[in-house]
Scaffold this active site. Structure first.
Site, PDB file in Angstrom:
ATOM      1  N   ARG A  34       0.827  -1.211   0.000  1.00 59.58           N
ATOM      2  CA  ARG A  34       0.000   0.000   0.000  1.00 59.58           C
ATOM      3  C   ARG A  34       0.861   1.260   0.000  1.00 59.58           C
ATOM      4  NH1 ARG A  34      -3.921   2.449   3.982  1.00 59.58           N
ATOM      5  NH2 ARG A  34      -5.701   3.126   2.747  1.00 59.58           N
TER       6      ARG A  34
ATOM      7  N   HIS B  70       0.210   4.179  -2.645  1.00 60.61           N
ATOM      8  CA  HIS B  70      -0.139   5.530  -2.225  1.00 60.61           C
ATOM      9  C   HIS B  70       0.960   6.530  -2.569  1.00 60.61           C
ATOM     10  CE1 HIS B  70      -3.827   5.154   0.557  1.00 60.61           C
ATOM     11  NE2 HIS B  70      -3.789   4.093  -0.250  1.00 60.61           N
TER      12      HIS B  70
ATOM     13  N   ASN C 157      -4.312   8.545   4.284  1.00 57.22           N
ATOM     14  CA  ASN C 157      -3.108   7.947   4.873  1.00 57.22           C
ATOM     15  C   ASN C 157      -3.108   7.951   6.392  1.00 57.22           C
ATOM     16  OD1 ASN C 157      -2.052   7.569   2.297  1.00 57.22           O
ATOM     17  ND2 ASN C 157      -1.009   9.543   2.281  1.00 57.22           N
TER      18      ASN C 157
ATOM     19  N   HIS D 211      -6.448  -5.900  -2.394  1.00 58.02           N
ATOM     20  CA  HIS D 211      -7.260  -6.047  -1.189  1.00 58.02           C
ATOM     21  C   HIS D 211      -7.503  -7.507  -0.827  1.00 58.02           C
ATOM     22  CE1 HIS D 211      -9.135  -1.729  -1.079  1.00 58.02           C
ATOM     23  NE2 HIS D 211      -7.817  -1.744  -0.944  1.00 58.02           N
TER      24      HIS D 211
END
Length: 317
Positions: free
Chosen positions: A61, A65, A93, A192
Site C-alpha cells: 500500500r 499511495h 493515509n 485487497h
C-alpha cells in the site's frame, strides 16, 4: 587480444553507466553501482513479514499511495518540515498507512552497502513486489532508477487517492488519471486480497448499502457498531487474509466485499465480467496484477538529475 578484451570491457562499462543516467528505468540500473541492493531489500521484507504478516499489505500500500500522488518518488515517506505539510496526515493515509520503520531500516542497510546510490522510491517498488511474492502472489521485473522527490503535498494526497466511498465511475476516472486502464483498475484492486481496514472505512457499507450479503453484514456489525470503535480492524478478505490469491474476487461475486468501493466492482456493471473471470481463473488475475504493478510503478518517476537520492527517507538531504 588482451588489449581488445580491455577495450570491450570499457565499452560495456560505459554502456551500463550511460543506461544508469539517461533517464530510463531499467531492471539492471544498479548492476554496477549497487548490485546487492535487491537482495538487501528482499531480506528486509522477509524479516519484517516473518515478524508480522500484515506488514506485506502495508508495504504494498505504501508503494501504491506513493505512486498515485505526483508519481513514484517516495514523497509519501517525507515528514512535515518548514516548507511543506507532507502526505502522512492526509485523510487517506492518516491512521492507515504504516511500514515507514521497515523502509527506514532497509534504507539504512542499503546505505551501509552503497552510500548515496539507491533511492527510497526504488526501495518502495522492490519491497512491494517482494511482499506480494512472500505471501504467495506473482513476481514481476521491477525496473529501477527512480529518484526521490524534494517535497510532498498533503493537498495532492487528499485529491489523488481513491476513497472507500467511491463508486465504479469514480474509481475508473481516478485510475485513468494515472494512465491506468479500466482492467488495470480491477486487477490492482485485487491488492485487497491482503490487509486490513478500519471500521470507519466500511461502516456505511455494512449498515446502509443493499449490495451486501446480509449475514456477512451482520457479522461485521458485531464489532463495528453504528458509532464508535472507529479503529477496530477487519480483514479485507475474510477467506484467506494472509494469502495473496484471487479470493477477493470470489468474495465480490458473493457480495462479501468489505468496502463500498470493493463491491462496486461487482455491481451489475461493466466490471462484472472481469471480476467473474478473475474469480474463476486465478492465473489470469495474477498475470494481470503483475502487469498492472509494472505500469503503476512507472507513473511519472523522477530520473536523471531530477530530485535526489535521499540519505534518510523521511527528510531531504
Amino acid at each position: 587480444m588482451a588489449a581488445h578484451k580491455t577495450t570491450l570491457c570499457l565499452i560495456l562499462l560505459a554502456a551500463c553507466l550511460a543506461a544508469a543516467t539517461d533517464g530510463k528505468l531499467s531492471p539492471e540500473y544498479y548492476s554496477t553501482t549497487c548490485p546487492g541492493a535487491p537482495a538487501i531489500v528482499q531480506a528486509g521484507v522477509v524479516a519484517a513479514l516473518k515478524n508480522e504478516t500484515r506488514m506485506g499489505a502495508s508495504l504494498l500500500r505504501l508503494h501504491f499511495h506513493d505512486c498515485f500522488v505526483n508519481g513514484c518518488d517516495a514523497s509519501i515517506l517525507l515528514d512535515d518540515n518548514a516548507t511543506f505539510v507532507g502526505e502522512k496526515t492526509a485523510s487517506p493515509n492518516n491512521k492507515s498507512i504504516r511500514g515507514y520503520e521497515v523502509i527506514d531500516k532497509i534504507k539504512g542497510q542499503v546505505e551501509k552497502e552503497c552510500p548515496g546510490v539507491v533511492s527510497c522510491a526504488d526501495i518502495l517498488a522492490l519491497a512491494a513486489r517482494d511482499s506480494v511474492v512472500y505471501l504467495g502472489g506473482p513476481s514481476w521485473e521491477v525496473s529501477l532508477g527512480r529518484r526521490d522527490s524534494l517535497n510532498a503535498s498533503k493537498e495532492a494526497a487528499e485529491v489523488s487517492l481513491p476513497e472507500p466511498t467511491f463508486n465504479l465511475s469514480d474509481l475508473a476516472v481516478n485510475f485513468w488519471a494515472q494512465g491506468l486502464s479500466f482492467r488495470d483498475m480491477v486487477a490492482l484492486s485485487g491488492a485487497h486480497t491482503i490487509g486490513m481496514a478500519r471500521c470507519t472505512t466500511f461502516r456505511d457499507h455494512i449498515y446502509n448499502d443493499s449490495d451486501i450479503e446480509p449475514s456477512f453484514a451482520r457479522s461485521l456489525q458485531q464489532f463495528c457498531p453504528p458509532r464508535g470503535h472507529d479503529d477496530v480492524l477487519a480483514p479485507l478478505d475474510l477467506r484467506t487474509p494472509a494469502q495473496f490469491d484471487n479470493s477477493y474476487y470470489v468474495n465480490l461475486v458473493n457480495y462479501k466485499g468489505l468496502l463500498h468501493s470493493d463491491q462496486e466492482l461487482f455491481h451489475g456493471d461493466s466490471a462484472d465480467p472481469i471480476v467473474r473471470n478473475y474469480a474463476d481463473e486465478p492465473a489470469v488475475f495474477l498475470e494481470d496484477f503483475a502487469k498492472g504493478m509494472i505500469k503503476m510503478g512507472e507513473i511519472k518517476p523522477l530520473t536523471g538529475s531530477a530530485g535526489e537520492i535521499r540519505k534518510f527517507c523521511g527528510k531531504v538531504n
